[in-house]
Enzyme design. Structure first.
Site, PDB file in Angstrom:
ATOM      1  N   HIS B 254       0.833  -1.200   0.000  1.00 37.04           N
ATOM      2  CA  HIS B 254       0.000   0.000   0.000  1.00 37.04           C
ATOM      3  C   HIS B 254       0.879   1.265   0.000  1.00 37.04           C
ATOM      4  CE1 HIS B 254      -3.605   2.405   1.268  1.00 37.04           C
ATOM      5  NE2 HIS B 254      -2.660   3.162   1.810  1.00 37.04           N
ATOM      6  N   GLU B 255       1.772   1.343   0.973  1.00 39.87           N
ATOM      7  CA  GLU B 255       2.632   2.524   1.062  1.00 39.87           C
ATOM      8  C   GLU B 255       3.581   2.585  -0.135  1.00 39.87           C
ATOM      9  OE1 GLU B 255       1.614   4.574   3.109  1.00 39.87           O
ATOM     10  OE2 GLU B 255       0.498   3.282   4.486  1.00 39.87           O
ATOM     11  N   GLU B 284      -4.587   7.770  -2.765  1.00 35.38           N
ATOM     12  CA  GLU B 284      -5.079   6.481  -2.254  1.00 35.38           C
ATOM     13  C   GLU B 284      -5.431   5.531  -3.392  1.00 35.38           C
ATOM     14  OE1 GLU B 284      -4.868   5.301   0.713  1.00 35.38           O
ATOM     15  OE2 GLU B 284      -4.157   7.189   1.579  1.00 35.38           O
TER      16      GLU B 284
END
Lengths: 491, 491
Positions: B254-255, B284
């Site tokens: 995700h990061e 996001e």
């Protein structure tokens, strides 16, 4: 002043990050950002407003109205102001960006053993410093101006004398040691020592010294250092070598000594620019006091060798505290300053001191540095670097522009020996205390005598208050003679 | 503008440090220093000089003379200027110090499960935000003003509609899943997974994604995050849980998605304030696209499960890629947002969205938050937190004052699904590519379509250029329905 202090705190953090693991590719833009913020800090310290405030505070009778802290703040600020006003802001900014990039360039040059690749940076940094000296005004010699930055009031004349005295007693001592048949056994120091265990033991000793991990942290970097961002965030680094049991450990204790100083400055100085060590010499006295007088003492290893053995099970079972103590104190001319024994260490410093004087007082060409370096090592220590990485490129200092800093290390040794002479009278059973793992009484004594003051007193004021006399070379010589007489069983 | 960008870079580093291991006791003074530098940055962005420059550039005909980048810079800067001019500088500074301290307070409150201890901070932060809304001018509702900060142009009206559409299709889908007899086996996910191996596998996957470790680094923090200090220093953190195989891994991916965005902004924006993601929703979309569409896909595990097995020898030998894929995609109402499956995740977001609207549009008392939180979790997900640490205290966002941010996560899911629909047409054999460990074609496509632009285009411009239509909820619903139909073998 608070704003200047705060910006310096933030800049300190950026430098810490650059040295402990900032991604390589980001350094270019980061250096520019550092330049911008340094520049702003510089402008604050040289502003018209600052000048007016200082003038008003220096009107007759005004200073007397202030408390001790404020008076000293005004004095220090005025000194900075006078010095910084002479540097054009653009020049300052350019220099900050340059040294910030030069540190990365040095790291690469050292890794690749590429001194020529580092020369352009060095040339520029030296040229900047020559220009600074011109703007500030040369003292007795140009190099005196640089010395004064790190040890206010110190001159080449005094340093020549102190170093001359040291040399006169330490060189013969080194010769007697070389001729002694009673060499310490160092075989147990060879081997492979788990890095993780090294790290854990380093932390253990820092805890024992009273280093506050809630107000600091221990990391790794190529060149160990300590940095007090604020008095409650004083970070240290070390460098674990898998084939060296003691390098990281003594590095940690050394930096831990610096950190104890910064962590124990009195609370009321916390938000002022006086919240730091008073000079590099006094700072080094604390790091070298802990590293050597404590960390390389017999009493210390009586207590901590059993601990060390539990961190490296099976590797040191046969060694006694006496053998360990003798082994870690072996005197051996060597190439790397930060690996040197307590005695020859001072010869390393004198080499750098002489070279720095040549650079600034005699216009030595930086391209000739490796040759000069290697010759001096051969003359003073009888060893010659196989390459520049273990020669002229070994230290980061010149990449950061820190010319005039090196003498602080030997000054530190002298200050430390002189202070320890007093400490031993104040705490008569000091060795028993250390031997029982009670390191805090010494820390408390140093806090009371030195740490708490930060920059509130000048270096000369501190040594004279503590020992009732100015700095002498004799305490260090006595200490080393006594120590090695016993280890090498000299006549 | 460069100076503002540089100060923001340095502030970003200070925040990164605070979250990854700054010593606890130093936080107080550090927060004050952050306040000082933020304040200076704020002053630069609201100075008279800035106002005059913006007015001059907005004279008729002036903007047309500028290139695309400068035009957009002027536009964004003017928007920031207008917004910031309305906040008194002292108020801004106080707020920065407050949120900086509140993050530490939140961490402690979460650790001790002490919501009342955190309430005073929360009350102050909300009061500040209410005041900001008043100063900026409320849009349709006060909360609309906050939304616009993170997703320019987004309104509660549109969000109510989008979330309504999502709910209408996802809640029935969740029910069909709950009633399905074909539950994935998740037993192999239980166990103890060596932290070091987790770290190494996380790094392996980041390398595969094309994350540049020379322009970034991976660390640990309580709450995972990514931060682009400059485009060549984009850092990410994750949190290794010893009893959870996938938490750190999906957190890292995700990061890593956020980081790919920041690392691949075009070079010519590097020194401008446009060198960042265009909105939190688009940001996001990239993190969730990599985490879910790639990281939780069958093709991905066809390729990487054998790798994973080598990092945890003996622990996953019996699991097939199909079983693994089904196991990591189990749908289960749960308490912790960042551990939620792709489907119920959106329900977590809606709860926070509703609560934030209540706080700002209906004056909900912060002391009542735990009660409201727990009730909503019971209603929407059928689960109730055993304590506030796994309830209202689970996320850091409110401690940082980030009200209006949470919707970005579901917007991100919607943007991502809509973009992936286009990507699959542009790269028809995408699944085969991923299945063969070729993740870079997707990264290149996203760089071309999204990353390179940074803030040069608005979120709506990006999604409309990429997909030739505004943001829709249907792509996400279609994607989830298709995915779970197969996994749960729904009719």
């Amino acid at each position: 002043m608070t704003q200047i202090k705060q910006y310096e705190e933030i800049l300190g953090l950026v430098y810490w990050d650059m040295r402990t693991g900032a991604p390589r590719k980001g350094i270019g833009l980061r250096s520019e950002a550092v330049g911008a913020l340094s520049s702003e800090t510089f402008k604050l310290s040289t502003s018209e407003e600052m000048g007016e405030l200082l003038r008003a505070l220096n009107e007759p009778g005004e200073l007397a109205k202030l408390g001790e802290i404020d008076r000293r703040l005004v004095e220090e600020t005025a000194k900075e102001y006078e010095r910084n006003r002479k540097i054009p802001p653009d020049m300052h900014r350019e220099y900050v960006v340059l040294t910030s990039q030069a540190e990365s360039a040095w790291e690469e040059a050292k890794e690749k053993n590429d001194f020529p690749g580092f020369v352009p940076y060095l040339e520029k940094i030296i040229a900047f410093n020559r220009k600074f000296i011109e703007l500030w005004g040369a003292k007795a010699t140009p190099y005196d101006t640089l010395l004064d930055m790190y040890e206010p009031g110190l001159t080449t004349e005094e340093l020549d004398r102190l170093f001359g005295e040291l040399r006169a007693r330490l060189v013969p001592l080194a010769e007697r040691i070389a001729n002694s048949p009673n060499k310490p056994d160092t075989s147990f120091l060879a081997g492979t020592f788990d890095k993780d265990a090294q790290n854990k033991f380093s932390k253990h000793i820092l805890n024992e010294m009273g280093y506050d991990f809630e107000a600091g942290r221990l990391d790794e970097s190529a060149h160990p250092f300590a940095t007090g961002l604020n008095k409650n965030d004083v970070r240290i680094t070390t460098n674990y070598l898998p084939d060296d049991l003691t390098f990281a450990l003594f590095g940690t204790i050394h930096e831990g000594g610096h950190a104890l100083y910064e962590q124990n400055i009195r609370e009321e100085l916390a938000e002022t620019t006086l919240c730091t060590g008073t000079s590099m010499g006094i700072h080094e006295s604390q790091s070298r006091l802990w590293e050597n007088t404590v960390g390389r003492s017999k009493a210390f290893w009586d207590r901590y060798l059993p601990d060390l053995k539990t961190y490296f099970p099976g590797q040191l079972d046969e060694v006694s505290a006496e053998e360990f103590y003798r082994g870690i104190n072996v005197v051996e001319p060597s190439l790397i300053r930060i690996k040197a024994d307590e005695l020859t260490y001072n010869l390393h410093i004198m080499i750098r001191y002489e070279i720095e004087k040549m650079l600034f007082n005699e216009q030595l060409d930086p391209r000739d540095l490796p040759e000069v370096w290697n010759r001096k090592y051969e003359e003073a220590l009888g060893v010659t670097p196989a390459n520049d990485a273990e020669g002229v490129l070994q230290d980061v200092h010149w990449a950061g522009g820190a010319f005039g800093y090196f003498p602080s290390y030997s000054l530190g040794n002298m200050y430390a020996a002189q202070m320890m002479d007093v400490a031993r009278r104040a705490i008569p059973d000091l060795d028993e205390q250390i031997g029982a793992g009670r390191l805090l009484p010494l820390k408390e004594w140093l806090t009371e005598q030195v740490y708490q003051y930060g920059k509130l007193q000048r270096p000369s004021e501190i040594i004279e208050r503590v020992s009732e006399q100015p700095l002498q070379s004799s305490y260090l010589c006595d200490y080393l003679e006594n120590k090695y007489r016993e280890i090498y069983r000299l006549e």
